[in-house]
Structure formats: C-alpha cells, structure tokens
Scaffold this active site. Structure first.
Site, PDB file in Angstrom:
ATOM      1  N   ARG A  35       0.694  -1.314   0.099  1.00  0.00           N
ATOM      2  CA  ARG A  35       0.007  -0.130   0.013  1.00  0.00           C
ATOM      3  C   ARG A  35       0.915   1.135  -0.035  1.00  0.00           C
ATOM      4  NH1 ARG A  35      -4.918  -2.286   3.984  1.00  0.00           N
ATOM      5  NH2 ARG A  35      -6.017  -3.457   2.514  1.00  0.00           N
TER       6      ARG A  35
ATOM      7  N   HIS B  26      -5.933  -1.118  -6.715  1.00  0.00           N
ATOM      8  CA  HIS B  26      -5.198  -2.251  -6.131  1.00  0.00           C
ATOM      9  C   HIS B  26      -4.620  -2.102  -4.875  1.00  0.00           C
ATOM     10  CE1 HIS B  26      -1.011  -1.864  -8.302  1.00  0.00           C
ATOM     11  NE2 HIS B  26      -1.427  -0.585  -7.740  1.00  0.00           N
ATOM     12  N   GLU B  27      -4.464  -3.072  -4.078  1.00  0.00           N
ATOM     13  CA  GLU B  27      -4.053  -3.354  -2.718  1.00  0.00           C
ATOM     14  C   GLU B  27      -4.962  -2.611  -1.638  1.00  0.00           C
ATOM     15  OE1 GLU B  27      -1.935  -5.163  -2.317  1.00  0.00           O
ATOM     16  OE2 GLU B  27      -0.915  -5.116  -4.503  1.00  0.00           O
ATOM     17  N   GLY B  28      -6.409  -2.623  -2.125  1.00  0.00           N
ATOM     18  CA  GLY B  28      -7.372  -2.151  -1.430  1.00  0.00           C
ATOM     19  C   GLY B  28      -7.894  -0.886  -1.822  1.00  0.00           C
TER      20      GLY B  28
ATOM     21  N   GLN C 176      -9.667   1.965   1.962  1.00  0.00           N
ATOM     22  CA  GLN C 176      -8.741   2.790   2.759  1.00  0.00           C
ATOM     23  C   GLN C 176      -9.359   3.631   3.535  1.00  0.00           C
ATOM     24  OE1 GLN C 176      -5.862   1.669   2.827  1.00  0.00           O
ATOM     25  NE2 GLN C 176      -6.318  -0.054   0.804  1.00  0.00           N
TER      26      GLN C 176
END
Length: 600
Positions: free
Chosen positions: A298, A441-443, A448
């Site tokens: 992230r 991507h990555e959440g 977030q």
C-alpha cells in the site's frame, strides 16, 4: 522529450533538507554509509531506470504479454531490465549484508525505486513484488523456508507474488474458498482459484514463489480461519533448485487499461496436478502475516502513484516551455511572436497543481519511508514504537491520497499537451492509464477510507492520532516567516475543525451507528489526506524559507521560490476544498446512505 523521471534537486531537498536522511548514518545499521553512498546508489538507480526501464516502457505497453500454448511470451527487454536490477543489488538493497543486501535505509530505497516506477511501472512491478514476498518469508517463515527461498529471491533467480483475490470474493477476504488439506509429508494440498495476480506467470525467472491465502479444512469462519502458504510454481530440492512443476496453472491473462507490462493472471491451484503448499507460521494467522506485505504494498502503491504523476508533470513542464502558441492577453498585435504556452496563466495553474500533487505526494511517501526507518532502527525503543503507530495510522492515507491525486496530475498533463496529449504519439496518456490502477489495487480507496475512520483513528485509544498532532505542532511552531505563519494558521484552524468532527464521529460510532457514521468515510479520508499534504507543504516551505536567504545562485533561489509558490497554491487552492468535507461529516449527511438501489 524529457528523460527526467524525478527532479534530482527536489529529491535531494526532500531527503536531506526536510527529512535529514543523512542523520540516519549515525545509527548502527547504517554506520557504513554516508551521504555520498546514498547519492551514489540514487545515481545508479536514476541511470539504470532511464537506460534499462524507460527505453521499453512504451513498447511493453503496446506489445503486452501474450498467452501462447500455455506459456507467457514477453518482450526480452523486460527480463534484461529485471536482471540488471537484481544484479545491481536492488532487490536485496534493504536487507542485511549477510543476506547479500546493502543495509540501505527505507528512505533511500524508496527514492531509488521511485525512478524505476516512474520509468516503467509495468517492468518495475516484478522486482517490487519479489522484495515484498521475500520480506514476508524473512519475518514469518521457518529456517528451512528462509534457506530454501530467500537467497534465490534476493538474487532475482526466483520472483514472488501475493495471491489473495478470488473471483467470487473480490476484496472480501473473509469469503475466500481456496482450501488447504494437510498431508503426512508435512506439506498441504492447495485447491482453489485466484484472480488479478500480478506477476503470476512470466518468462523472466526460474521460479515464481506465490504467497497464497487459503483456509485449512475445519478452520474458523471468516478472516480468523485464513492461513498463509508458500506455493512455488516449481517444487525445489534441498539446495533450492527447481525440480518438477507444482500444480499451479495459468488459467488466463487479464487485459488491462494500463500497467500492461506486468502480467495480471488468473491462476488455478490443484486442478491439473497436486499443488503443494507450505504453511507459513501458525495456522489461521495468515491474514495477520499477509498484512505486512499488504501494508508494504500500500505504501508502494502510493509512492508509485506519486512518481507516475511526477513523470507526467516533467513531460508537460518541458512541453509547456517549448510549445509556442498564442500571445498574452495584453498583447494586441496579432503579428507579434507567439509565446510558449507556459506564459499563459491557466497553463501555469495546471502546472502548479501538478507540482503540488506530485511533490506533495512524494513528500508524504518519503515521510512514510522515514517512519519505517525509525520503526526499525531508532535507538530509542519508545520512538520506534511511536513511529510504528504513526505508520499504521497513516498507511491508508499514504496509499490513497497520491493514488487519487497522481492520476489527477496526469489528467492535467494531458490537458497541458492539448490534443497531442490525447494521442499515443506522446507519453502522458500512458502515464494516466498506468496510474489509474493505483486507486484500485491493494485495497480500493473506499476500503482505505473505511479502514482509516472505522479502525485506524481509534486504535490504542487514538494514541497514533495524538502523536501525529504532536509532530505537526513542531512544524506549525517552526513557521516563522510571514508567508509560512499565514499558512500555519490556516492549517491549524483546519486541524481544530477536523479534531472536533473526529470527536463527534467517534461518539456516533460508540453509540452503535456504524453504517451512518462510515457512509461518508471517503470525505474523512479526503479531509485527513489534504491536512497531511498541507503539513508536508508547510514542512517544505519552512525548509525553503530557511535556505532562501543563503542561496547564492539564481538556480537555487528559483528552486526555493518555486517551493514557496507551490505551497501557496496548495494552501490557497486545495486546503479550502475540505470545507465541504467538514460540512458533510459534521451533519453526517445521509444522501448516499439512504439512496435505494431501486431508485437508480
């Protein structure tokens, strides 16, 4: 067309004049380094990124990996760049000397990796994933796993991936179905499917080490039943050499808007042959372990978004200085010479916005990297713990703010180019396409926002937030020039309003109404992110104001004046936009919450 990826003068300013990175050399871990060694490795990264990565960025975008006869075909330049990166020691750069590393600070490694991502996000994805996967094994793996996989991964012989997402579950990891069945031989048999696995199949390394989330038969429901497994593409012998193929197969390549040089894959485990997996750590603790890699990723996503935005800014700045078009509004003679478009105030507005987003995002990400250094190497144990709490609090912001405003910078770069920016003959449209992945991507940024307001703010009785306020007070008090004092006052007033809103939201959460409270989490993330980047600009403005008086060349004076003007832009044009967020949050606006699906 410029070959500047990141302005080296700006990077030196951020590292040494704002963050005092040179001071890290007083710590035992970095005692064999000095500013010269830091600068040398940064110079190597800049040069290699321009010569090995940037040169095939457009080609890899146009000629993306292909699935041919069950194999992935790729441009040979991708492997050449990956091998050069590995041979220069960058995969192992942050690791111990004993592991073949250089024991470089995260701050310096982040700066180095920024050049590679700015040059070619697609190719840069392979070594970055490998580094993060190796770090997961280093921290949580057993001795046999470390001995088997780490040397090969850190040398670049093997690559790594993270395999989380499943077709039916998306970001909801509680719903994954991939299973792991124990065997008498000590390994597990993995069965399931994963999707959107970056680097999941390629032709550049001898083996691929997948870090896979799966559930052991009989595990608790939800995220509490998730375990982590090492699942190599090829099984390995006692010396770590690849042997027969493991039961991991490529189900297909996914075709993306951007980031086309990095394969995005659908993988099946255990369909065509038994798939061996090796449990990492304790059963049912896999998500906790994977969060280390996810949080690293992230921060990396935020950094990537900032530097891709930066690359577009560098291109559009050069174009605006060279492109002749029109005349100033005050010039009435139609036969007078045309002027560079940078002379038009609206073009300067767009360039200033890009500068504010890109350099502000870079500052935020480098601050995050410095927190990693302090978390791991600060001589004071309390300071190490405090840095960890700050980093944990800020990770969703470091991921989300640059990944929202980096693409906005790229959008403005296209606008500066005009019609040319919308064509593939110029580079900025690819910057935007590549960067558009980063809010996802990555959440996703929505995730977030929920993480920040629903969890991170309240952890440890909001100790991280208290620490952040203390850190900000130092720079608010250090604002001694008239301009900086004005900006510090603006930031302080916004901060006070944000604290009051946070308190009211916390009360609402305690009263048991999370749906209503979290419905506007994206507003809170925007508010928090803008306050953070305003702080980053105040830090830069304080440093620039201090240095301006002793600057002895026009170039230096221009550089510092540019910093101050970009800070002014952020405080005049950007920070005031949080007023809307404050109103919506204060009122706990229910517009989105109460909209019904049938009304669309």
């Amino acid at each position: 067309m410029t070959d500047t990826l990141i302005d080296r003068r700006d990077l030196a300013f951020q590292l040494y004049e704002v963050l005092d990175t040179e001071n890290l050399t007083t710590r035992e871990r970095f005692s064999e380094h000095n500013r010269d060694t830091f600068d040398a490795v940064i110079e190597t990264a800049d040069k290699m990124a321009r010569e090995k990565f940037a040169t095939h960025n457009s080609a890899a975008d146009k000629d993306e990996p292909k699935f041919v006869n069950g194999q992935v075909e790729m441009l040979p330049q991708v492997k050449e760049a990956f091998d050069a990166y590995a041979q220069a020691g960058f995969i192992a750069g942050r690791y111990d000397y004993e592991l073949g590393g250089m024991q470089l600070p995260e701050s310096v490694m982040a700066a180095c990796n920024g050049f590679f991502t700015a040059a070619n996000p697609g190719t840069a994805g392979y070594p970055f994933l490998t580094t993060a996967a190796a770090n997961l094994i280093r921290v949580f793996g057993n001795e046999q796993q470390k001995t088997t996989f780490l040397p090969n991964m850190l040398s670049g012989r093997f690559s790594g991936t993270m395999a989380l997402t499943e077709p039916h579950a998306g970001s909801s990891l509680a719903d994954i179905r991939t299973s792991a069945s124990p065997t008498d031989e000590g390994h597990y048999l993995i069965k399931g499917a994963k999707i959107y696995i970056s680097g999941g199949e390629q032709s550049i390394t001898d083996n691929i080490v997948h870090m896979v989330l799966a559930k052991i038969k009989g595990a608790p429901a939800g995220v509490k039943g998730i375990s982590l497994f090492i699942v190599p593409k090829f099984l390995v012998d006692d010396e770590g050499n690849p042997t027969e193929r493991n039961g991991v197969s490529l189900a297909g390549l996914i075709h993306k808007l951007g980031y086309r040089g990095t394969t995005s894959t659908a993988l099946s485990f255990g369909d065509d042959a038994p798939c061996h997996g090796y449990l990492v750590g304790e059963p049912h603790q896999g998500l906790k372990y994977m969060f280390q890699m996810m949080n690293e990723a992230r921060v990396g996503v935020g950094f990537g978004a900032a530097v891709i935005g930066y690359r577009g800014y560098m291109h559009s700045l050069e174009y605006a200085k060279d492109r002749l078009q029109g005349r100033r509004a005050s010039e009435k003679n139609p036969e007078s010479p045309q002027v560079p478009i940078i002379d038009h105030a609206d073009v300067r507005r767009m360039l200033l916005a890009q500068k504010a987003y890109s350099e502000g995002g870079l500052a935020l990400c480098l601050y995050g990297a410095r927190l990693m250094d302090d978390q791991h190497t600060h001589p004071d144990e309390q300071k190490r713990q405090e840095a960890g709490k700050l980093l944990d609090l800020l990770t969703p912001v470091i991921k989300a703010w640059p990944s929202e405003y980096g693409p906005k910078a790229n959008d403005l770069a296209i606008q500066v180019y005009g019609g040319a920016g919308y064509t593939r003959e110029y580079p900025v449209e690819q910057c935007w396409r590549d960067n558009r992945l980063n809010p996802i991507h990555e959440g996703t940024n929505g995730i977030q926002a929920m993480d920040l307001l629903g969890r991170k703010i309240w952890q440890d009785q909001s100790h991280g937030l208290q620490l952040l306020m203390q850190e900000m007070q130092v720079d608010l008090q250090a604002a001694t020039t008239d301009r900086c004092q004005q900006w510090a006052l603006s930031l302080s007033e916004t901060l006070q309003q944000a604290v009051k809103v946070t308190q009211s939201l916390g009360k609402s959460l305690m009263e048991g109404d999370p749906d209503k409270t979290l419905a506007n989490a994206s507003c809170y993330l925007h508010l928090f992110g803008h306050i953070m980047v305003a702080w980053m600009w105040l830090r830069q403005a304080n440093a620039a104001s201090h240095a301006l008086g002793s600057a002895n060349t026009d170039d230096e004076r221009n550089f510092y004046q540019g910093k101050l003007q970009a800070a002014q832009y952020f405080f005049h044009w950007e920070l005031p936009t949080v007023a809307q967020d404050l109103v919506l949050l204060r009122n706990q606006d229910d517009t989105c919450l109460n909209m019904k699906s049938e009304w669309f």
